[in-house]
Scaffold this motif. Sequence first.
Motif, PDB file in Angstrom:
ATOM      1  N   TRP A 185       0.826  -1.207   0.000  1.00  0.00           N
ATOM      2  CA  TRP A 185       0.000   0.000   0.000  1.00  0.00           C
ATOM      3  C   TRP A 185       0.863   1.262   0.000  1.00  0.00           C
ATOM      4  N   LYS A 186       2.129   1.139  -0.197  1.00  0.00           N
ATOM      5  CA  LYS A 186       3.041   2.283  -0.133  1.00  0.00           C
ATOM      6  C   LYS A 186       2.613   3.348  -1.137  1.00  0.00           C
ATOM      7  N   ASN A 187       2.484   4.591  -0.655  1.00  0.00           N
ATOM      8  CA  ASN A 187       2.127   5.770  -1.441  1.00  0.00           C
ATOM      9  C   ASN A 187       0.680   5.761  -1.929  1.00  0.00           C
ATOM     10  N   ASN A 188      -0.134   4.833  -1.461  1.00  0.00           N
ATOM     11  CA  ASN A 188      -1.565   4.867  -1.777  1.00  0.00           C
ATOM     12  C   ASN A 188      -2.246   5.937  -0.932  1.00  0.00           C
ATOM     13  N   LEU A 189      -3.328   6.501  -1.471  1.00  0.00           N
ATOM     14  CA  LEU A 189      -4.116   7.491  -0.745  1.00  0.00           C
ATOM     15  C   LEU A 189      -5.348   6.809  -0.161  1.00  0.00           C
ATOM     16  N   PHE A 190      -5.613   7.060   1.125  1.00  0.00           N
ATOM     17  CA  PHE A 190      -6.802   6.547   1.793  1.00  0.00           C
ATOM     18  C   PHE A 190      -7.749   7.712   2.076  1.00  0.00           C
ATOM     19  N   ILE A 191      -9.027   7.500   1.788  1.00  0.00           N
ATOM     20  CA  ILE A 191     -10.042   8.544   1.892  1.00  0.00           C
ATOM     21  C   ILE A 191     -11.166   8.040   2.783  1.00  0.00           C
ATOM     22  N   ALA A 192     -11.520   8.808   3.807  1.00  0.00           N
ATOM     23  CA  ALA A 192     -12.656   8.476   4.662  1.00  0.00           C
ATOM     24  C   ALA A 192     -13.935   8.914   3.960  1.00  0.00           C
ATOM     25  N   SER A 193     -14.831   7.967   3.715  1.00  0.00           N
ATOM     26  CA  SER A 193     -16.080   8.216   2.989  1.00  0.00           C
ATOM     27  C   SER A 193     -17.264   7.995   3.920  1.00  0.00           C
ATOM     28  N   ALA A 194     -18.174   8.976   3.974  1.00  0.00           N
ATOM     29  CA  ALA A 194     -19.314   8.886   4.892  1.00  0.00           C
ATOM     30  C   ALA A 194     -20.487   8.107   4.307  1.00  0.00           C
ATOM     31  N   ARG A 195     -20.710   8.210   3.020  1.00  0.00           N
ATOM     32  CA  ARG A 195     -21.780   7.459   2.381  1.00  0.00           C
ATOM     33  C   ARG A 195     -21.613   7.535   0.869  1.00  0.00           C
ATOM     34  N   ARG A 196     -22.284   6.643   0.174  1.00  0.00           N
ATOM     35  CA  ARG A 196     -22.165   6.581  -1.276  1.00  0.00           C
ATOM     36  C   ARG A 196     -23.539   6.766  -1.914  1.00  0.00           C
ATOM     37  N   GLY A 197     -23.584   7.649  -2.917  1.00  0.00           N
ATOM     38  CA  GLY A 197     -24.813   7.821  -3.675  1.00  0.00           C
ATOM     39  C   GLY A 197     -25.997   8.275  -2.854  1.00  0.00           C
ATOM     40  N   GLN A 198     -25.762   9.099  -1.823  1.00  0.00           N
ATOM     41  CA  GLN A 198     -26.809   9.656  -0.961  1.00  0.00           C
ATOM     42  C   GLN A 198     -27.547   8.585  -0.156  1.00  0.00           C
ATOM     43  N   ILE A 199     -26.944   7.412   0.016  1.00  0.00           N
ATOM     44  CA  ILE A 199     -27.562   6.338   0.784  1.00  0.00           C
ATOM     45  C   ILE A 199     -26.835   6.210   2.112  1.00  0.00           C
ATOM     46  N   ASN A 200     -27.541   6.461   3.202  1.00  0.00           N
ATOM     47  CA  ASN A 200     -26.935   6.358   4.525  1.00  0.00           C
ATOM     48  C   ASN A 200     -26.513   4.919   4.811  1.00  0.00           C
ATOM     49  N   GLY A 201     -25.444   4.780   5.603  1.00  0.00           N
ATOM     50  CA  GLY A 201     -24.970   3.452   5.961  1.00  0.00           C
ATOM     51  C   GLY A 201     -24.114   2.794   4.905  1.00  0.00           C
ATOM     52  N   THR A 202     -23.568   3.582   3.999  1.00  0.00           N
ATOM     53  CA  THR A 202     -22.736   3.018   2.924  1.00  0.00           C
ATOM     54  C   THR A 202     -21.325   3.600   2.951  1.00  0.00           C
ATOM     55  N   GLY A 203     -20.901   4.129   4.109  1.00  0.00           N
ATOM     56  CA  GLY A 203     -19.554   4.688   4.220  1.00  0.00           C
ATOM     57  C   GLY A 203     -18.485   3.617   4.144  1.00  0.00           C
ATOM     58  N   ALA A 204     -17.248   4.049   3.896  1.00  0.00           N
ATOM     59  CA  ALA A 204     -16.150   3.113   3.681  1.00  0.00           C
ATOM     60  C   ALA A 204     -14.831   3.856   3.753  1.00  0.00           C
TER      61      ALA A 204
END
Length: 420
Positions: free
Chosen positions: A345-364
């Motif tokens: 995973w060296k030099n990979n970017l990690f992004i905190a996601s709260a939800r996907r496509g306006q659907i609650n409970g789909t964070g990752a």
Amino acid sequence: MGAAVFRRVVEAGFAVTLLASSGVAQAAGEEEVGLKPVAVEDREYRFDSAEQHGVSARVIARGLSHLYSLAFLPDGDALLVERGSRLRLLRGAISDKPDLVADGLGGVPDYSRQEHVHPDDVLGIQDIALHPGFASNRLIYLTYNKPMAFDAKAGRLTVATILARARLDGMRLVEMKDLMTGEPVIGAGGSRIQFGRDGLVHVSVGALSTGDIMSAQRVDNIYGKVLRLNDDGTPASGNPFARRKGARAEILTYGHRDPLGMAIDPQGGALLASEHGPQGGDELNQILPGRNYGWPISTYGNEYGGSPLPHAPVKAGTQGPNMVWLPAIAPSGIAFYSGERFARWKNNLFIASARRGQINGTGALIRVVFNDKLQELRQEVLFDGLHQRFKDVRQGPDGLLYAVTDEDNAVVLRLAPAPE
């Protein structure tokens, strides 16, 4: 957009999704559509990923309220921001037995008894960052939203986003000093802090959520901007609008909507920022001095509720994004991985996601692999099976990854190579 193409691996309660392309539709007017968060247990979870096989995840702290940010101290402790309310200490965060101190740190701006608070007002502490010389000076930088007055005509508080500095003394912040104060406005939102390699302080400030939406296109205010300052809060030398009459000299870039994550590329030193679009059109931007990033005259997104915005995705004279997400992923904190524990995973970017496509409970957590020009090669979606709102991700001093969630019962997760 084309049909979604997924390959999923489900192991020990985690779902890992490899994303090729996607499209999600939601009917106009739908509210509170989503999945219930999983009750994350006090046990080891193991999962696989596309390149770093065999990863272990454990909860190291729980029972927190809507975490927004974390920062590691040199001794392995960590500070945790419960957004708008408290700053907590997690003793021994990188140890086998972390201990969450029950009481919050003293000296943190507290507006819990503030009158006339509208449901959309975002008051109190937002982000924190350690001064590069923290080991010797104990200086902490924080952003917070301060109520300034009550606007009787609007029936709302006016609020200013502030960058402050304090010294950490035991369980208190002392010698608090406001270094930079924004204009009093209605609808102030989130902010982030990132020190550069040169020791300068970058502060990203969201655009207004109501009222003067075009303020992001003007340089007479700090909202919808990325700022660059010296560590004493004065404007950094060479800022592009410093000599323009009426402009804020702290401004580095403008035309942002909600830039709620920043990180420095460990290879080339570029500053990147994640940014919320409206409904769709979330972005990852390379921050280049003087550039206009378009909001609200340029966007890939639509209005909430589904009506189109009158937009061109990248209007002439504006800077286009490095990446765009359609549907949106609600990106917040971001971090490049530069350690040795996860070699693949060296030099990979990690992004905190709260939800996907306006659907609650789909964070990752979203993992992005770049080439040497910061162009996307591939993405991977991690932890979507927990149905949590992820808010921040950081690399610890032990070379492991730590993520926090934005829930009523928020948790801190530690990722480590799974023992063989």
